[in-house]
Motif scaffolding. Structure first.
Motif, PDB file in Angstrom:
ATOM      1  N   ALA A   1     -11.536  -1.909  -8.453  1.00 16.30           N
ATOM      2  CA  ALA A   1     -10.754  -1.950  -9.695  1.00 16.30           C
ATOM      3  C   ALA A   1      -9.254  -1.875  -9.416  1.00 16.30           C
ATOM      4  O   ALA A   1      -8.451  -2.518 -10.103  1.00 16.30           O
ATOM      5  N   MET A   2      -8.864  -1.105  -8.395  1.00 20.46           N
ATOM      6  CA  MET A   2      -7.435  -1.020  -8.042  1.00 20.46           C
ATOM      7  C   MET A   2      -6.920  -2.390  -7.585  1.00 20.46           C
ATOM      8  O   MET A   2      -5.840  -2.836  -7.973  1.00 20.46           O
ATOM      9  N   ALA A   3      -7.712  -3.043  -6.733  1.00 22.22           N
ATOM     10  CA  ALA A   3      -7.309  -4.357  -6.216  1.00 22.22           C
ATOM     11  C   ALA A   3      -7.209  -5.358  -7.358  1.00 22.22           C
ATOM     12  O   ALA A   3      -6.242  -6.129  -7.454  1.00 22.22           O
TER      13      ALA A   3
ATOM     14  N   VAL B   1      -8.028   3.657 -13.211  1.00 20.61           N
ATOM     15  CA  VAL B   1      -9.212   3.151 -12.496  1.00 20.61           C
ATOM     16  C   VAL B   1      -9.648   4.065 -11.342  1.00 20.61           C
ATOM     17  O   VAL B   1     -10.772   3.948 -10.864  1.00 20.61           O
ATOM     18  N   LEU B   2      -8.750   4.951 -10.885  1.00 17.43           N
ATOM     19  CA  LEU B   2      -9.136   5.846  -9.793  1.00 17.43           C
ATOM     20  C   LEU B   2      -9.260   7.300 -10.240  1.00 17.43           C
ATOM     21  O   LEU B   2      -9.461   8.207  -9.440  1.00 17.43           O
ATOM     22  N   THR B   3      -9.161   7.509 -11.542  1.00 19.50           N
ATOM     23  CA  THR B   3      -9.187   8.879 -12.069  1.00 19.50           C
ATOM     24  C   THR B   3     -10.499   9.589 -11.743  1.00 19.50           C
ATOM     25  O   THR B   3     -10.507  10.707 -11.213  1.00 19.50           O
TER      26      THR B   3
ATOM     27  N   TYR C   1      -0.844  -0.948  -4.918  1.00 18.07           N
ATOM     28  CA  TYR C   1      -2.304  -0.738  -4.852  1.00 18.07           C
ATOM     29  C   TYR C   1      -2.523   0.772  -4.698  1.00 18.07           C
ATOM     30  O   TYR C   1      -3.032   1.270  -3.728  1.00 18.07           O
ATOM     31  N   SER C   2      -2.049   1.527  -5.679  1.00 16.32           N
ATOM     32  CA  SER C   2      -2.150   2.995  -5.685  1.00 16.32           C
ATOM     33  C   SER C   2      -1.620   3.471  -7.032  1.00 16.32           C
ATOM     34  O   SER C   2      -0.896   2.744  -7.713  1.00 16.32           O
ATOM     35  N   VAL C   3      -1.983   4.709  -7.363  1.00 13.84           N
ATOM     36  CA  VAL C   3      -1.394   5.270  -8.581  1.00 13.84           C
ATOM     37  C   VAL C   3      -0.051   5.921  -8.244  1.00 13.84           C
ATOM     38  O   VAL C   3       0.899   5.844  -9.022  1.00 13.84           O
ATOM     39  N   GLY C   4       0.040   6.532  -7.046  1.00 15.27           N
ATOM     40  CA  GLY C   4       1.310   7.133  -6.622  1.00 15.27           C
ATOM     41  C   GLY C   4       2.280   6.033  -6.204  1.00 15.27           C
ATOM     42  O   GLY C   4       1.873   5.014  -5.655  1.00 15.27           O
ATOM     43  N   TYR C   5       3.554   6.252  -6.487  1.00 11.98           N
ATOM     44  CA  TYR C   5       4.533   5.210  -6.136  1.00 11.98           C
ATOM     45  C   TYR C   5       5.822   5.807  -5.569  1.00 11.98           C
ATOM     46  O   TYR C   5       6.898   5.238  -5.678  1.00 11.98           O
TER      47      TYR C   5
ATOM     48  N   ALA D   1      -3.621  15.466  -4.346  1.00 10.27           N
ATOM     49  CA  ALA D   1      -2.450  14.773  -4.919  1.00 10.27           C
ATOM     50  C   ALA D   1      -1.568  14.209  -3.794  1.00 10.27           C
ATOM     51  O   ALA D   1      -1.785  13.073  -3.356  1.00 10.27           O
ATOM     52  N   ARG D   2      -0.615  15.024  -3.321  1.00  9.10           N
ATOM     53  CA  ARG D   2       0.207  14.615  -2.182  1.00  9.10           C
ATOM     54  C   ARG D   2       0.497  15.849  -1.335  1.00  9.10           C
ATOM     55  O   ARG D   2       0.698  16.956  -1.866  1.00  9.10           O
ATOM     56  N   GLY D   3       0.572  15.626  -0.012  1.00  8.53           N
ATOM     57  CA  GLY D   3       0.712  16.736   0.922  1.00  8.53           C
ATOM     58  C   GLY D   3       1.944  17.583   0.691  1.00  8.53           C
ATOM     59  O   GLY D   3       1.891  18.822   0.798  1.00  8.53           O
TER      60      GLY D   3
ATOM     61  N   LEU E   1       0.854  -1.192   0.000  1.00  8.07           N
ATOM     62  CA  LEU E   1       0.000   0.000   0.000  1.00  8.07           C
ATOM     63  C   LEU E   1       0.886   1.236   0.000  1.00  8.07           C
ATOM     64  O   LEU E   1       2.093   1.139   0.258  1.00  8.07           O
ATOM     65  N   LEU E   2       0.270   2.394  -0.204  1.00  2.00           N
ATOM     66  CA  LEU E   2       1.091   3.609  -0.261  1.00  2.00           C
ATOM     67  C   LEU E   2       1.700   3.978   1.091  1.00  2.00           C
ATOM     68  O   LEU E   2       2.580   4.838   1.165  1.00  2.00           O
ATOM     69  N   THR E   3       1.235   3.334   2.154  1.00  2.00           N
ATOM     70  CA  THR E   3       1.802   3.598   3.479  1.00  2.00           C
ATOM     71  C   THR E   3       3.062   2.747   3.757  1.00  2.00           C
ATOM     72  O   THR E   3       3.670   2.890   4.815  1.00  2.00           O
TER      73      THR E   3
ATOM     74  N   PRO F   1      -9.688  12.611   4.955  1.00  2.00           N
ATOM     75  CA  PRO F   1      -8.561  11.736   5.334  1.00  2.00           C
ATOM     76  C   PRO F   1      -8.041  10.857   4.178  1.00  2.00           C
ATOM     77  O   PRO F   1      -8.154   9.642   4.220  1.00  2.00           O
ATOM     78  N   HIS F   2      -7.471  11.487   3.167  1.00  2.00           N
ATOM     79  CA  HIS F   2      -6.892  10.803   1.998  1.00  2.00           C
ATOM     80  C   HIS F   2      -7.865   9.748   1.424  1.00  2.00           C
ATOM     81  O   HIS F   2      -7.586   8.554   1.449  1.00  2.00           O
ATOM     82  N   ILE F   3      -8.992  10.265   0.915  1.00  2.00           N
ATOM     83  CA  ILE F   3     -10.029   9.362   0.392  1.00  2.00           C
ATOM     84  C   ILE F   3     -10.265   9.551  -1.110  1.00  2.00           C
ATOM     85  O   ILE F   3     -11.328   9.202  -1.625  1.00  2.00           O
TER      86      ILE F   3
HETATM   87  C1  GLV Z   1      -3.706   7.426  -3.757  1.00  2.00           C
HETATM   88  O1  GLV Z   1      -3.362   8.423  -3.221  1.00  2.00           O
HETATM   89  C2  GLV Z   1      -2.975   6.777  -4.804  1.00  2.00           C
HETATM   90  O2  GLV Z   1      -1.834   7.168  -5.090  1.00  2.00           O
HETATM   91  O3  GLV Z   1      -3.499   5.813  -5.375  1.00  2.00           O
END
Ligand code: GLV
Length: 316
Positions: free
Chosen positions: A294-296, A98-100, A73-77, A235-237, A51-53, A282-284
């Motif tokens: 779809a991400m999964a 899929v999360l656009t 399981y995220s678009v950001g990497y 996007a990102r903090g 995950l992104l965490t 909260p980052h939703i």
């Molecule tokens: C969410 O922040 C993602 O990068 O998928």
């Protein structure tokens, strides 16, 4: 072959992997996996779905003896050392597209919640202060005819622009490359970052987090914003200098900010919690049933493809 997932993701994807004959293990607790447990559990896996965490750095990558794919399981990497993984012949994939819509929907939700002072409205009711209708009660702004500045005209930026255009906004954007589709279909104009900040009524951020975008909005250029500006960050903090943003919000130098992401997530600057002119989530961004399923599935299909010797669907 073994697949390790660092949190319980949508069961359809886990079933898909099991149906394909893989042994799937999942970190069961409802919190980010502690590093020592991650290190212990991934030694012999063939695929990792983080995950992104989760910070997947050199040490973690070196700890995997035969991993072939890290399927985010995220678009950001930005949490993955992609170059090092590639150097070790490990494929890295993410979950674009899929999360656009889900993220663009949230950007508009925040834009509207800020401009129409939705949370101040709720608070007024909760505080028992809604006594009667008033001509000047909680006046906000419309989106129609306003300048909506998009920073980063990729998939999510474009989808947000489309929504704002449908509300009647004039679209301008700042991006590394020209987005011809936005220019043609939304009459969008490309501009410099400073000009965008100077003339936009709404500003929505849609760039990835990297060295180039760290504090892209900072003490210097935040000064350029109009007093009625609404800033949206899904996007990102760390793309905005949060301390400087808090300062201008506190001084009432801009109208409002709608934030879904934070510099030190999940910690939120304590002053943000006290301000009336912010809307916080909260980052939703991708938290819809459609997007998360779809991400999964996309992460699972990337794993299946690579472990079966085929090309992944969405390589980085
Ligand atoms: C969410 O922040 C993602 O990068 O998928």
């Amino acid at each position: 072959m073994k697949v390790y997932i660092t949190r319980k993701i949508q069961s359809k994807a886990i079933k898909h992997l099991r149906d394909k004959g893989f042994t799937v293990s999942v970190y069961k607790e409802d919190k980010p996996i502690p590093r020592n447990i991650l290190m212990k559990n991934i030694k012999n896996v063939d695929a990792l779905i983080p995950l992104l965490t989760d910070k997947i750095d050199k040490e973690v990558i070196d700890n995997m003896n035969k991993c072939k794919i890290i399927a985010c399981y995220s678009v950001g990497y930005e949490n993955i050392d992609v170059d090092y993984a590639k150097h070790k012949n490990i494929m890295v994939t993410n979950t674009p597209d899929v999360l656009t819509d889900s993220t663009a929907d949230l950007a508009m939700t925040l834009a509207l919640a800020c401009s129409r002072r939705l949370f101040e409205s709720r608070k007024l009711i909760d505080d028992g202060k809604f006594k009667h209708w008033k001509p000047d009660l909680l006046l906000g702004y419309e989106i129609k005819n306003k300048i909506f500045g998009i920073i980063g005209a990729g998939r999510i930026g474009e989808a947000t622009a489309k929504r704002a255009y449908a509300f009647g906004a004039k679209i301008i954007y700042h991006s590394r490359s020209v987005n011809k589709k936005m220019e043609k279909e939304l009459k969008a104009k490309k501009t410099s970052l400073n000009k965008l900040l100077k003339i936009s009524d709404f500003i929505s951020l849609h760039v990835p987090s990297n060295e180039r975008t760290y504090h892209l909005l900072n003490k210097e250029n935040l000064k350029l914003l109009k007093s009625n500006a609404v800033i949206i960050n899904t996007a990102r903090g760390n793309i905005i200098d949060e301390i400087e943003l808090v300062k201008i919000l506190k001084k009432g130098k801009i109208f409002s900010a709608g934030l879904d992401v934070y510099e030190n997530e999940p910690k939120i600057h304590p002053e943000l919690l006290k301000l009336k002119n912010v809307v916080l989530a909260p980052h939703i961004g991708s938290a819809t049933i459609e997007a998360r399923t779809a991400m999964a599935m996309l992460a699972a299909k990337n794993v299946v493809n690579v472990l079966k010797g085929k090309k992944p669907l969405t390589p980085i």
